[in-house]
Structure formats: C-alpha cells, structure tokens
Design an enzyme around this catalytic site. Structure first.
Site: not given
Length: 489
Positions: A157, A233-234, A237-238, A255, A289, A470
């Site tokens: 993105n 990401g999503s 996936t995490a 994140e 996000c 972060e």
C-alpha cells in the site's frame, strides 16, 4: 510473453551482496490503472534467500563495528540521493501501485526520504542506563549492540514509505538486512538498490529479494540465521509468521490491520471534521492501515453530517493516477477490487444503504483506464455493528456511517472489534476528548485531526492490530540486543 513483448517490460533483479542478480523464474506485475502487465518480478525462493542471508551475515562484522556517526552520514547521503530522484520515484510508485501521482509526490517519497534522515539523527541521541549500589561496591550499566541479520517484509500500500521505515532503523542500529517487498509493488525498492553503493552502503548490508510471501517470505521467516522479523501486512499472514518463527524463538515486530473508528460528538467543528474524515476514509484509495472505516456520529448531528459528508465524498475525482487533479487512483489488483466490491454487495443484502459510490453513481474513466481497477469513494449507512462490513478490514475506499447516543455507548461499540490500531475523536470538549482517548483500545488516538505523526513516538496497535511498536526509541530497542553489565570495584 513472446520475446518482442517482454522487451518492453521492466524486468527487476534481486539485489544480493551489492550486485543485481537475475532469477531463474519471474512473476508478472500489473499496472493497476490499465490492467496490463508492465513488469516482471523475480519469483525468489529458498536459494535466493540463502544467498542474501549469507551476504548479510558476511557484511555484519564490518557494518556493526562502524560508529553511529559513520552510519548516520551514510543514511543521510542515501536520503539525499532519493530526494534528488524524487520525481522518478513518485512516477514509478504511482504507476506500480495505482495511487495518485499527487499522493506519491507529497506523501510516499518525501516520507521515505524523511525515514532515513530521521533515524540518521535519532541514532546519535540514544543513551544507555547506569545505576550504582554503593553498599555493595557495585555499578551496573547497560550496553546495546546490533542483533544480526534482520528480515524485513513490507506491504503493497505504501511500498517505499513502509520499506524504508524498517530498513532505516535496522541499518542505523548496525544490523544488516534482507528485505522482501510485496511482489505487487517492487519497483521503487529496486530503484533504491541502485543508489546504495553511491550512498556508501557497503555490499551486503542491504539485500533485497523479490517474490511472493508464500515462497520468498516463508524462506526468510524460516531461516535459522535471521533472528529478527519485522513485518507489516495482514493479521492472517502474521499468524503464519508467528507459527513458522516460533521454533527459532525469533523476535517479531508485527504491524497489522485496523478497523479504525472515528467518533464524532455533536459539539464537533464540522468544517474541520468533514474534510478530514473524508480524507481519513479515502486517502490512498482507503488502502492505509490507519484509514477510518467506521464513523460513529452523535444522533443530534447525524443527518447533517451524513448530508455534508456524502456531498464532500462525491467531489473526490476518480481516474488516471498520473493526472495531478485526481483524488482517487486505482486499487492494487483485480482480486482486491473484487473483494472490496463484495463487501458493498454484502452490506446491501443485509439491508444497509449505499449513499454514494459503488453501484450508485456512474464511474466515468478515460479510454486507457477502462480495464483498470477503479472504484468510487463509497459511503454505507444503516449497517449493523455485527456486520462483516463493521468487523473486518475492507482496505478500500469504503466507509460505514452509523448514529450513536451516549459517550459510554460509543466507547463500547468502537472497542467491539478484534482490531485496535488507530481512532479519531472529534469534539470541542477537552475533558471528553481525554476521557474517550483513554478508554479506546487503540495504539493511536487522534483528536480533531488525523495522521499527524511524530516519528519519535510509538506507532503500532493493540489486539489483532499487532505486536510491538515502531518509532525512535521503540525501533532502537527492537533492532538492538541489551546487555546488563555489573562491575564490582
């Protein structure tokens, strides 16, 4: 594609150990605004990741022994080089991602430059702790050292913006990196690789391996010599990253998504609130996000808000991203566009009303963009809180508007999703702003504004929106290993 056809395509190569390396197989990357293949991206796997990790390991002793000042100067030089090519980077980002040229010029690339400058500066200002125990004749102090090879996986993105948000702190702290950008948006990462040597980044300090999450990403996450993984990401996936990295006890920074509420009280300044909330709903096609996707409006001003909000949303122009007057570009892919549209259809079958946008207003596109992945800013009203449109991250130009009565009620409803990344609160009452901000389950709360960031402060979410933070101090702590040393004298 035939040879004649592939000549016209941009072909990317992996960047390993300071050199561009061809790959044995490639995947197509599309121009979202036309629907055409315009680029071939390496389809890397174990072998390529292995080579990149080896290069990063080999470069680690020299890079980690440089002083923070030396690393800082190199980061600043890299920032200058990207800034010098800002227009070329912006054009590439817009074409590759579908975002408007205006957004790429004013947000993405300037922020990538700023990421390097920011960490080049912050690395010079960290201090370690020291305590004394006079009765024991002891002094304790901490020391911090880089960890090793960091695996960095970034999304499609905000491609260069989020990649540099990871690379900058990782290398500023003295780590070396293997980065894997999204296979859908790899061009600006490849362009950055061309500048590394000129900036003085030694070979092997930054390696970039292109490819899919399932192949290249997985190989990186599973590599025993990569102790750190930073991923944006999503949530899905995490979960996979967490499972795959668990046997190696890796350190993770995740994140993830958001389902971000805006809470608009009846004393809000609508002249500020409406344009900002339109922006927070539809900026970058809603593919951020931090975008607002649930708007809670106090009942007294609900009908006025909706009327003005829809009128303002309808002014946003959708079309060719390279046209500087356009507000909404193309969505990232055909599949993603279909997914976003399916949420709007679902809302309608549940009895919600689509007030503007998808399926309601005509979408007029220039001839060259007819096959692109476009969608109008879409506002949905009368959605139930338990609807998937109010619970799941849609990640497109779609926002839901609902009414509420009391402060207590809206806090409960805003918190009733699995995510907790960002929230916005609009009210002229200072006491209320603080009360509500404290009670929202959200890593970031903006009041009477949106997306005003100080990079010194922690960025990240609660609940399913992620693990870790972060920022100046947080990234430094993530990318270094701390040691407590006790001296008896």
């Amino acid at each position: 594609p035939t040879m004649a056809h592939s000549k016209a395509l941009l072909v990317l190569e992996n960047f390993i150990g300071g050199k561009f390396v061809p790959c044995s197989s490639y995947i197509d990357s599309y121009n979202p605004s036309t629907g055409d293949v315009y680029c071939r991206v390496p389809d890397s796997g174990k072998e390529e990741v292995e080579a990149a990790v080896k290069a990063a390991k080999d470069a680690f002793p020299i890079w980690s022994s440089k002083s923070p000042l030396e690393r800082s100067q190199i980061l600043n030089k890299l920032a200058d080089l990207i800034e010098h090519d800002l227009e070329a980077f912006a054009q590439a980002e817009s074409k590759d991602q579908g975002k408007t040229i205006t957004f790429a010029r004013t947000v993405d690339i300037p922020r990538a430059v700023h990421n390097f400058r920011f960490f080049a500066s912050s690395i010079l200002h960290h201090v370690t702790e020291c305590t004394e125990m006079p009765a024991m004749g002891c002094v304790h102090y901490t020391s911090r050292a880089p960890v090793g090879v960091a695996g960095l996986i970034s999304p499609w993105n905000l491609p260069l913006y989020l990649l540099t948000w990871k690379i900058a702190p990782a290398i500023a702290c003295g780590n070396t990196v293997v980065a894997k950008p999204s296979e859908m948006t790899s061009v600006t990462a490849w362009m950055m690789c061309k500048l590394l040597e000129k900036a003085g980044v030694p070979a092997g300090v930054v390696n970039v391996v292109f490819g899919t999450g399932a192949k290249a990403g997985e190989a990186l996450v599973c590599h025993p010599d990569v102790p750190l993984i930073s991923f944006t990401g999503s949530t899905l996936t995490a979960q996979r990253i967490t499972e795959k990295s668990a046997p190696h006890c890796k350190r993770l920074s995740l994140e993830l998504g958001g389902k971000n509420p805006a809470i608009i009280f009846d004393d809000a300044d609508l002249s500020q609130c409406i344009p900002t909330t339109v922006r927070s709903s539809f900026a970058n096609q809603g593919e951020i996000c931090l975008c607002t996707s649930r708007i809670f409006v106090q009942r007294g001003i609900y009908s006025e808000f909706v009327k003005r909000f829809v009128a303002e949303a309808k002014k946003w122009k959708t079309g060719n991203p390279s046209d500087p007057t356009i507000d909404v570009g193309a969505l990232i892919s055909k599949e993603h566009l279909e997914k976003v549209r399916s949420y709007v259809k679902k809302a309608q079958t549940e009895g919600a009303r689509v007030l503007c946008g998808e399926g309601v207003d005509p979408l007029a596109l220039p001839p060259d963009n007819q096959k692109g992945y476009f969608m109008l800013p879409t506002v949905i009203a009368e959605v139930k809180d338990e609807s998937c449109c109010m619970q799941e991250e849609i990640f497109g130009p779609v926002t839901c508007v609902v009414a509420f009565d009391t402060e207590e009620e809206v806090i409960q409803r805003a918190n009733s999703v699995k995510y907790g990344l960002a929230a916005t609160v609009w009210s002229g009452n200072v006491g209320r702003v603080h009360r509500v901000a404290h009670r929202l389950q959200s890593g970031l709360v903006w009041t009477n504004c949106w997306l005003v960031r100080d990079l010194n402060l922690p960025f990240g979410g609660m609940k399913a929106s992620g693990i870790g933070r972060e920022g100046a101090k947080d990234s430094y702590e993530f990318f270094t290993e701390v040691k407590t040393i006790t001296i008896k004298h």
